[in-house]
Motif scaffolding. Sequence first.
Motif, short mmCIF file in Angstrom:
data_model
loop_
_atom_site.label_atom_id
_atom_site.label_comp_id
_atom_site.label_asym_id
_atom_site.label_seq_id
_atom_site.Cartn_x
_atom_site.Cartn_y
_atom_site.Cartn_z
N VAL A 23 -18.08 9.31 6.18
CA VAL A 23 -18.41 7.98 5.80
C VAL A 23 -18.22 6.52 6.16
O VAL A 23 -16.33 7.12 6.06
CB VAL A 23 -18.33 8.06 3.76
CG1 VAL A 23 -16.68 8.71 3.77
CG2 VAL A 23 -18.74 6.94 2.69
N GLU A 24 -18.26 5.53 5.78
CA GLU A 24 -17.59 4.52 6.37
C GLU A 24 -16.41 3.48 4.96
O GLU A 24 -17.37 4.27 3.98
CB GLU A 24 -18.06 3.44 6.37
CG GLU A 24 -19.31 3.83 7.86
CD GLU A 24 -19.67 3.15 8.67
OE1 GLU A 24 -20.53 1.39 7.88
OE2 GLU A 24 -21.09 3.04 9.33
N ALA A 25 -15.46 3.32 5.29
CA ALA A 25 -14.82 3.03 4.44
C ALA A 25 -13.89 1.84 4.91
O ALA A 25 -14.05 0.83 6.40
CB ALA A 25 -13.55 4.11 3.83
N THR A 26 -13.55 0.90 3.97
CA THR A 26 -12.96 -0.84 4.28
C THR A 26 -11.39 -0.39 2.81
O THR A 26 -11.63 -0.19 1.94
CB THR A 26 -13.64 -1.55 3.93
OG1 THR A 26 -14.43 -1.67 4.35
CG2 THR A 26 -12.69 -2.87 3.78
N VAL A 27 -10.16 -0.85 3.79
CA VAL A 27 -9.02 -1.36 2.69
C VAL A 27 -9.27 -2.53 2.90
O VAL A 27 -8.51 -3.29 3.83
CB VAL A 27 -8.26 -0.64 3.36
CG1 VAL A 27 -6.70 0.03 2.76
CG2 VAL A 27 -8.26 1.00 3.68
N GLN A 28 -8.81 -3.07 1.41
CA GLN A 28 -8.61 -5.02 1.28
C GLN A 28 -7.99 -4.42 -0.16
O GLN A 28 -8.96 -3.46 -1.10
CB GLN A 28 -9.72 -5.27 2.00
CG GLN A 28 -8.96 -7.26 1.86
CD GLN A 28 -8.94 -7.45 0.60
OE1 GLN A 28 -9.40 -7.53 -0.28
NE2 GLN A 28 -8.03 -8.24 0.70
N GLY A 29 -7.33 -5.05 -0.45
CA GLY A 29 -7.52 -5.40 -2.16
C GLY A 29 -6.23 -4.80 -2.71
O GLY A 29 -5.93 -4.51 -3.82
N THR A 30 -6.17 -3.46 -2.51
CA THR A 30 -5.39 -1.85 -2.68
C THR A 30 -3.58 -3.36 -3.32
O THR A 30 -3.13 -3.85 -1.28
CB THR A 30 -5.51 -1.18 -1.90
OG1 THR A 30 -4.75 0.16 -2.91
CG2 THR A 30 -5.36 -0.98 -0.74
N GLY A 31 -3.13 -2.80 -4.38
CA GLY A 31 -1.39 -2.43 -4.13
C GLY A 31 -0.72 -2.05 -5.24
O GLY A 31 -1.51 -1.76 -6.28
N PHE A 32 0.69 -2.03 -5.61
CA PHE A 32 0.98 -1.89 -6.28
C PHE A 32 2.27 -2.66 -6.09
O PHE A 32 2.75 -2.11 -5.79
CB PHE A 32 0.80 -0.44 -6.33
CG PHE A 32 1.88 0.78 -7.82
CD1 PHE A 32 0.99 0.70 -8.88
CD2 PHE A 32 3.33 0.96 -7.87
CE1 PHE A 32 1.48 0.78 -10.27
CE2 PHE A 32 3.90 1.05 -9.01
CZ PHE A 32 2.88 1.47 -10.18
N GLU A 33 2.86 -2.80 -7.73
CA GLU A 33 4.38 -3.69 -7.73
C GLU A 33 4.60 -2.46 -8.95
O GLU A 33 4.39 -2.46 -10.01
CB GLU A 33 3.82 -5.05 -7.95
CG GLU A 33 3.76 -5.04 -7.05
CD GLU A 33 3.71 -6.97 -7.26
OE1 GLU A 33 4.57 -8.01 -8.01
OE2 GLU A 33 3.40 -8.02 -5.90
#
Length: 250
Positions: free
Chosen positions: A118-128
Amino acid sequence: MSWRGAEKVTGQAQGRGWEGAVLRLLRAKDYVFTVTDAQDVTPEYRRVRFTDGGMLAATGVHPTMWVRLWFDNAGKPHQRAYTLVEPDPEAGTFALEFALHEGRASNWARAAGPGDTVEATVQGTGFEHPEPAPSHVFAVADPASLPALNSLLTALAPVPATIWFEGGLEGLPFRAAAHHDVRQVPRRDNGRHLTEEVKSALPELLKDSPRPYVWIACDTATTRALSAHVRKELSVPRQRVNALGYWRAG
């Protein structure tokens, strides 16, 4: 990821419509995940394990980290976000957990087996981490956001928490601890019952918490209603509230 694999992902990304175009402008990174194992945790909850195509070595790992998976839906791109479960950067593996319902992503998960990709994109994830550290966590979740809830509670492990969970927990991999007050709420009236339960209890609970942290992750309409109530009616500062709609009720 091999150069040939990267070429394939880039080519597919160009056919993802406006969502794909926006993500490219934001320098999102694309990967191909390969299924290694899949198991039904319950009849309506499925865990799928993957190799990461080099993602974790490039991005690292943080609490509540999520990725966008891309599916074909009658020739149109269809993306859904999922939280990583048990990511292992050294091994390049992780799992995703799917709350199964009607839909393209759930149908893919039901049929997924070793060797599928499956194709995937990583963008916008984050945690503070909230600063100052919370004196109490107030979380609203359901099966769709359970992996993110587990990750959040692990990241804030020493902090007591009150958790409203919409739906049944039997058989689900919920990592509750002794200092977590878990309140199960049946889903009724398209989430309005959950909204009223939280609105009824939260004001009094907030009186005993000088540094609250409110985390809301359920269906979009319920999430919006509760986050607006917490910020406007209960005057919880915006930086102490994290709200994200996980799905849309039909």
